[in-house]
Scaffold this motif. Structure first.
Motif, mmCIF file in Angstrom:
data_model
loop_
_atom_site.group_PDB
_atom_site.id
_atom_site.type_symbol
_atom_site.label_atom_id
_atom_site.label_comp_id
_atom_site.label_asym_id
_atom_site.label_seq_id
_atom_site.Cartn_x
_atom_site.Cartn_y
_atom_site.Cartn_z
ATOM 1 N N GLY A 59 0.783 -1.230 0.000
ATOM 2 C CA GLY A 59 0.000 0.000 0.000
ATOM 3 C C GLY A 59 0.811 1.273 0.000
ATOM 4 N N CYS A 60 2.067 1.216 0.369
ATOM 5 C CA CYS A 60 2.880 2.445 0.466
ATOM 6 C C CYS A 60 3.051 3.099 -0.904
ATOM 7 C CB CYS A 60 4.233 2.116 1.080
ATOM 8 S SG CYS A 60 5.343 3.552 1.207
ATOM 9 N N PHE A 68 1.430 12.347 -4.888
ATOM 10 C CA PHE A 68 2.207 13.164 -5.826
ATOM 11 C C PHE A 68 1.543 13.323 -7.188
ATOM 12 C CE2 PHE A 68 5.523 11.654 -2.863
ATOM 13 C CZ PHE A 68 6.015 12.885 -2.464
ATOM 14 N N PHE A 69 0.599 12.420 -7.524
ATOM 15 C CA PHE A 69 -0.156 12.526 -8.775
ATOM 16 C C PHE A 69 -1.644 12.450 -8.455
ATOM 17 C CE2 PHE A 69 3.961 10.927 -10.101
ATOM 18 C CZ PHE A 69 4.226 11.650 -11.242
ATOM 19 N N PRO A 70 -2.204 13.494 -7.812
ATOM 20 C CA PRO A 70 -3.627 13.448 -7.431
ATOM 21 C C PRO A 70 -4.558 13.312 -8.630
ATOM 22 C CG PRO A 70 -2.736 15.664 -7.174
ATOM 23 C CD PRO A 70 -1.577 14.770 -7.446
ATOM 24 N N VAL A 71 -4.198 13.937 -9.753
ATOM 25 C CA VAL A 71 -4.946 13.806 -11.004
ATOM 26 C C VAL A 71 -3.935 13.644 -12.131
ATOM 27 C CG1 VAL A 71 -6.655 14.812 -12.540
ATOM 28 C CG2 VAL A 71 -6.776 15.293 -10.100
ATOM 29 N N LYS A 163 10.256 12.217 -1.772
ATOM 30 C CA LYS A 163 10.300 11.520 -0.483
ATOM 31 C C LYS A 163 8.895 11.485 0.106
ATOM 32 C CE LYS A 163 15.123 12.613 0.552
ATOM 33 N NZ LYS A 163 15.564 11.194 0.500
ATOM 34 N N CYS A 164 8.511 10.315 0.572
ATOM 35 C CA CYS A 164 7.153 10.102 1.052
ATOM 36 C C CYS A 164 7.198 9.480 2.446
ATOM 37 C CB CYS A 164 6.396 9.186 0.083
ATOM 38 S SG CYS A 164 4.707 8.830 0.560
ATOM 39 N N GLU A 165 6.365 9.996 3.336
ATOM 40 C CA GLU A 165 6.296 9.449 4.694
ATOM 41 C C GLU A 165 4.847 9.271 5.153
ATOM 42 O OE1 GLU A 165 8.036 12.132 7.491
ATOM 43 O OE2 GLU A 165 7.495 13.920 6.349
ATOM 44 N N LEU A 166 3.970 8.995 4.211
ATOM 45 C CA LEU A 166 2.563 8.805 4.525
ATOM 46 C C LEU A 166 2.309 7.376 5.003
ATOM 47 C CD1 LEU A 166 1.067 10.578 1.381
ATOM 48 C CD2 LEU A 166 1.294 11.552 3.661
ATOM 49 N N GLN A 167 1.262 7.211 5.790
ATOM 50 C CA GLN A 167 0.840 5.871 6.189
ATOM 51 C C GLN A 167 0.281 5.129 4.971
ATOM 52 O OE1 GLN A 167 1.232 4.361 9.034
ATOM 53 N NE2 GLN A 167 2.144 6.130 10.061
ATOM 54 N N PRO A 168 0.563 3.841 4.795
ATOM 55 C CA PRO A 168 1.209 2.908 5.736
ATOM 56 C C PRO A 168 2.709 2.755 5.543
ATOM 57 C CG PRO A 168 0.275 1.699 3.916
ATOM 58 C CD PRO A 168 0.006 3.143 3.635
ATOM 59 N N CYS A 169 3.397 3.745 4.974
ATOM 60 C CA CYS A 169 4.844 3.643 4.815
ATOM 61 C C CYS A 169 5.499 3.592 6.203
ATOM 62 C CB CYS A 169 5.381 4.830 4.021
ATOM 63 S SG CYS A 169 4.709 4.936 2.339
ATOM 64 N N PRO A 170 6.459 2.696 6.428
ATOM 65 C CA PRO A 170 7.054 2.540 7.758
ATOM 66 C C PRO A 170 7.927 3.720 8.170
ATOM 67 C CG PRO A 170 8.193 1.164 6.163
ATOM 68 C CD PRO A 170 7.009 1.738 5.453
#
Length: 227
Positions: A59-60, A68-71, A163-170
């Protein structure tokens, strides 16, 4: 796509446009629509498949891609092209309405028929307002989409690394965009052609208003000389 029908629509739009409108139509057809159909969809076809993140957390990658690509670029461009070209078709429909109305009056009046539209395609009365409002609408749509692209993709560019730190990224993970340079070049190309189209619409609107003011001024001068 039925290119015969599309060619008929383009010829109708071209017939009732000014010189600036014909330039705008050529620019939209050649540098925006054809580029979109031939190249842009292929450039963005692998945007999700090749969006790689250095993690195996389920899921990450999907969450980071959505952030980063909402649309998608191509879907925004498709919506933009639809909204930009529809007003020109409304002008054709207005002319067709005038022709049908004149035909009905001709059939009903017979020998006593009085021609209300000697030239249905001449931009006078309601058709002038329809044409002017279509120019304003097209320019407004392009400006709004330029702003949307700027907000979604800062400076209209795509970085190689995000760089991404959103859930569910650990933790903070590095994600890599597929072919960012190529996508940035095509984005800037579409932005530049959109800006040129906005300028052409504004010039054409100013030309119509200036021409109408000049005609009114000459008419008033002529009446004052007669009296």
């Amino acid at each position: 796509m039925n290119w015969g029908v599309f060619e008929g629509l383009l010829s109708g739009v071209n017939k009732y446009s000014t010189a600036f409108g014909r330039i705008w139509l050529s620019l939209v057809f050649i540098f925006r629509l054809l580029v979109y159909v031939v190249a842009t969809e292929k450039v963005w076809s692998d945007d999700h498949k090749d969006f790689d993140c250095n993690t195996l957390q389920p899921g990450c990658t999907n969450v980071c891609f959505d952030h980063f690509f909402p649309v998608s670029h191509i879907r925004l461009w498709a919506l933009q092209l639809i909204l930009v070209t529809c007003p020109s078709l409304l002008v054709i429909m207005h002319v067709a309405y005038r022709e049908a109305k004149a035909q009905r009056r001709r059939e009903a009046g017979g020998d006593s028929y009085h021609c209300i539209y000697p030239n249905p395609g001449k931009k006078r009365g309601g058709l002038w307002w329809t044409y002017l409002l279509s120019l304003i609408f097209k320019a407004s749509v392009d400006v709004v989409f330029l702003y949307i692209f700027y907000r979604f993709y800062k400076n209209y560019s795509l970085p190689r690394l995000v760089k991404c730190e959103l859930q569910p990224c650990p933790n903070v993970v590095d994600c890599f965009i597929s072919r960012p340079t190529e996508k940035t070049i095509f984005t800037l190309f579409m932005v530049v052609t959109t800006c040129i189209c906005v300028v052409l619409n504004l010039i054409e609107a100013a030309y119509l208003i200036g021409k109408r003011c000049r005609e009114r001024l000459l008419l008033s001068t002529h009446h004052s000389r007669r009296h």
